[in-house]
Design an enzyme around this catalytic site. Sequence first.
Site, PDB file in Angstrom:
ATOM      1  N   HIS A   1     -10.108   7.695  -1.126  1.00  0.00           N
ATOM      2  CA  HIS A   1     -10.039   9.144  -0.928  1.00  0.00           C
ATOM      3  C   HIS A   1      -9.363   9.520   0.394  1.00  0.00           C
ATOM      4  O   HIS A   1      -8.861  10.629   0.543  1.00  0.00           O
ATOM      5  CB  HIS A   1     -11.467   9.723  -0.985  1.00  0.00           C
ATOM      6  CG  HIS A   1     -11.556  11.164  -1.368  1.00  0.00           C
ATOM      7  ND1 HIS A   1     -10.627  12.118  -0.983  1.00  0.00           N
ATOM      8  CD2 HIS A   1     -12.486  11.843  -2.097  1.00  0.00           C
ATOM      9  CE1 HIS A   1     -10.983  13.301  -1.462  1.00  0.00           C
ATOM     10  NE2 HIS A   1     -12.100  13.165  -2.139  1.00  0.00           N
TER      11      HIS A   1
ATOM     12  N   ASP B   1       1.375  12.123 -17.801  1.00  0.00           N
ATOM     13  CA  ASP B   1       2.138  11.690 -18.981  1.00  0.00           C
ATOM     14  C   ASP B   1       3.114  10.590 -18.574  1.00  0.00           C
ATOM     15  O   ASP B   1       4.058  10.825 -17.822  1.00  0.00           O
ATOM     16  CB  ASP B   1       2.891  12.894 -19.562  1.00  0.00           C
ATOM     17  CG  ASP B   1       3.662  12.538 -20.836  1.00  0.00           C
ATOM     18  OD1 ASP B   1       3.711  11.346 -21.206  1.00  0.00           O
ATOM     19  OD2 ASP B   1       4.233  13.463 -21.447  1.00  0.00           O
TER      20      ASP B   1
END
Length: 434
Positions: free
Chosen positions: A161, A378
């Site tokens: 993170h 995608d």
Amino acid sequence: MGVFELRVKQQGEPALVPPAEETPRGDYYLSNLDQNIAVIVQTVYCFRGADDDDGSSACLVLRESLAKVLVHYYPLAGRLTISGEGKLAVDCTGEGAVFVEAEADCAMADIGDVTEPDPSVLGKLVYSVPGAKNILEMPLLAAQVTKFKCGGFVLGLAINHCMFDGVGAMEFVNSWGETARGLPLSLPPALDRAVLRARDPPQLEFPHHEFAQITDDDSDEAAPPPHGGEPLLYRSFRFTAASIARLKALAPLEGRPCTTFEALAGFVWSARTRALGMGPSRRSKLLFAVDGRPRFAPPLPAGYFGNAIVLTSAACAAGELAASLPRAVRLVRGAVGAVTDAYMRSAVDYFEATRARPSLASTLLITAWSRLPFRAADFGWGPPAAHGPAALPEKEVALFLSCGEERGGVRVLLGLPPAAMAEFQRLVEEVTAA
């Protein structure tokens, strides 16, 4: 019915994928907003794959495109280190991200509903470094591609993170997807984090209650907090657009109508406090992150690579909170509104001066992923059929997630002791029952 056990077999050793071209070496600065969140975030993306493919091409495409996108995001190919100031920094070694190929002994449908994370299943789809003792021994990015018998595959990511927040992580995944599809990056990363350096000398202009410790002295009872050593039950609650509209109607505020986040955060904070049976005068704290990108003056550059989230807080006596949803929602709105450029600069300087960590005593920390564009990931196989976290939130955390393709819906995932969970569920049903 027997408990489902997912068997995943690693194909060969984990490999290092360095950037496809030579990239800069040396130390890479991490800002003060990156320092307190050096935890590994695990997510999974499930893709149906092509009917005539066993998933092998996915491994090749993802690996090659990772090498190419790391040229732009080269700090991810480095290793975490400690700077001379005793802060986290990145040593840009160009070693590479970790890439693992694996195979499951079942169809992707067999792993069940990814939106109800089962760490014993989903944890096998994300790579963890065996024997790593601390965060410095873990790669900044590890990617595992698991092929399933149906031709589908799961991309499991483990990302530190401290490298970026949710918005930045999604921009990286989107860039990786564009690279896999042979497209140029629509939003190249802005790598310079020095725009968030602390002022010299630091100027602490706000009290920053997010770091305040709520102790048992604030309580009207000597008993420990109600969620002591009990095992936690985890549940996911679905709030449709209609039930969120009902919540908003229950908490009318002066001025503009409340947002979905204000209404839902206020409700979850109030209902969880009530379900835990906190003494009425005990203070309950709420923490959540606000995206500072549009709030800095001037705004951060588009594609800012790093954490631009700032914690904000609200606190209230438990009795008052449990009795009044409008009060809870008003406090949430105030905490959102407090995050100005001056407040965020002060938060950066506060860490510089104190090196403090936020306290989670008597606290609910809300992590909102519900507006992150997970479906934009995608890689050439269309948007993911399912996506979400691979691990359960910590006991103080409630995670807000989107309801897949359902517009306006939010799922709330949290853990509570069994009796408190039953009461929380009852309170949720009061507002979600049509």
